[in-house]
Write a protein that holds these residues in place. Structure first.
Motif, PDB file in Angstrom:
ATOM      1  N   MET A  48       0.823  -1.203   0.000  1.00  0.00           N
ATOM      2  CA  MET A  48       0.000   0.000   0.000  1.00  0.00           C
ATOM      3  C   MET A  48       0.863   1.261   0.000  1.00  0.00           C
ATOM      4  O   MET A  48       0.559   2.225  -0.697  1.00  0.00           O
ATOM      5  N   ARG A  49       1.944   1.230   0.750  1.00  0.00           N
ATOM      6  CA  ARG A  49       2.867   2.384   0.730  1.00  0.00           C
ATOM      7  C   ARG A  49       3.486   2.544  -0.654  1.00  0.00           C
ATOM      8  O   ARG A  49       3.616   3.659  -1.154  1.00  0.00           O
ATOM      9  N   ALA A  84       0.656   7.028   2.564  1.00  0.00           N
ATOM     10  CA  ALA A  84       1.708   7.670   3.360  1.00  0.00           C
ATOM     11  C   ALA A  84       2.488   6.648   4.179  1.00  0.00           C
ATOM     12  O   ALA A  84       1.962   5.607   4.572  1.00  0.00           O
ATOM     13  N   GLY A  85       3.736   6.985   4.448  1.00  0.00           N
ATOM     14  CA  GLY A  85       4.616   6.092   5.187  1.00  0.00           C
ATOM     15  C   GLY A  85       4.168   5.807   6.609  1.00  0.00           C
ATOM     16  O   GLY A  85       4.524   4.785   7.177  1.00  0.00           O
ATOM     17  N   GLU A 134      -4.820   2.912  11.346  1.00  0.00           N
ATOM     18  CA  GLU A 134      -6.067   3.279  10.666  1.00  0.00           C
ATOM     19  C   GLU A 134      -7.288   2.704  11.376  1.00  0.00           C
ATOM     20  O   GLU A 134      -8.345   3.331  11.396  1.00  0.00           O
ATOM     21  N   VAL A 135      -7.151   1.543  11.997  1.00  0.00           N
ATOM     22  CA  VAL A 135      -8.248   1.015  12.822  1.00  0.00           C
ATOM     23  C   VAL A 135      -8.494   1.971  13.988  1.00  0.00           C
ATOM     24  O   VAL A 135      -9.644   2.325  14.287  1.00  0.00           O
ATOM     25  N   ARG A 136      -7.423   2.405  14.658  1.00  0.00           N
ATOM     26  CA  ARG A 136      -7.563   3.361  15.769  1.00  0.00           C
ATOM     27  C   ARG A 136      -8.199   4.670  15.290  1.00  0.00           C
ATOM     28  O   ARG A 136      -9.096   5.207  15.942  1.00  0.00           O
ATOM     29  N   LEU A 150     -11.709  10.531   6.969  1.00  0.00           N
ATOM     30  CA  LEU A 150     -12.464   9.491   6.271  1.00  0.00           C
ATOM     31  C   LEU A 150     -11.548   8.584   5.456  1.00  0.00           C
ATOM     32  O   LEU A 150     -11.890   7.428   5.192  1.00  0.00           O
ATOM     33  N   CYS A 151     -10.396   9.102   5.089  1.00  0.00           N
ATOM     34  CA  CYS A 151      -9.445   8.288   4.317  1.00  0.00           C
ATOM     35  C   CYS A 151      -8.949   7.085   5.115  1.00  0.00           C
ATOM     36  O   CYS A 151      -8.496   6.101   4.525  1.00  0.00           O
TER      37      CYS A 151
END
Length: 128
Positions: free
Chosen positions: A14-15, A20-21, A28-30, A53-54
């Motif tokens: 994904m990076r 983003a790094g 992202e879960v948090r 939202l991203c």
């Protein structure tokens, strides 16, 4: 079953694809849990909101690359936040968010929801 290697591989991919790094599954879960919990008291700007939202975009992309077992585990981790977010938001029938961020038909359901109350909801209603 430990999915650590698979998680690291997907995060790396994904990076490489432009995320983003600092992004990661756990982060992202948090972030999604936090946004869902505070969406009706959200005091930041609409730009911050669309950025937040991203996190859910990341999770959707992550799960699309995950094995069935890992996908189920991630979906289980975010199911509560998804339900909380839906309950605390309303359908954005006026497409108010689309005035501030490109929202396409292919985008997730969370892009067609806005806070049902709170500071951001009030601000958006002034621009309807």
């Amino acid at each position: 079953m430990d999915h650590a290697d698979e998680v690291r591989a997907i995060e790396s991919d994904m990076r490489a694809a432009g995320w983003a790094g600092h992004t990661s599954l756990d982060r992202e879960v948090r972030s999604w849990n936090q946004l869902s919990a505070e969406v009706n008291t959200y005091e930041a700007t609409v730009d911050d909101y669309t950025n937040d939202l991203c996190s859910r975009d990341y999770l959707a992309s992550f799960t699309s690359s995950a094995s069935e077992d890992l996908r189920a585990k991630v979906q289980q981790r975010i199911a509560g936040a998804d339900a909380t977010f839906r309950a605390a938001t309303t359908d954005d029938a006026e497409a108010l968010l689309a005035k501030y961020y490109r929202v396409d038909l292919k985008d997730g359901w969370w892009w067609r929801r806005r806070p049902s109350s709170g500071p951001l909801a009030e601000w958006l209603s002034h621009w309807a």
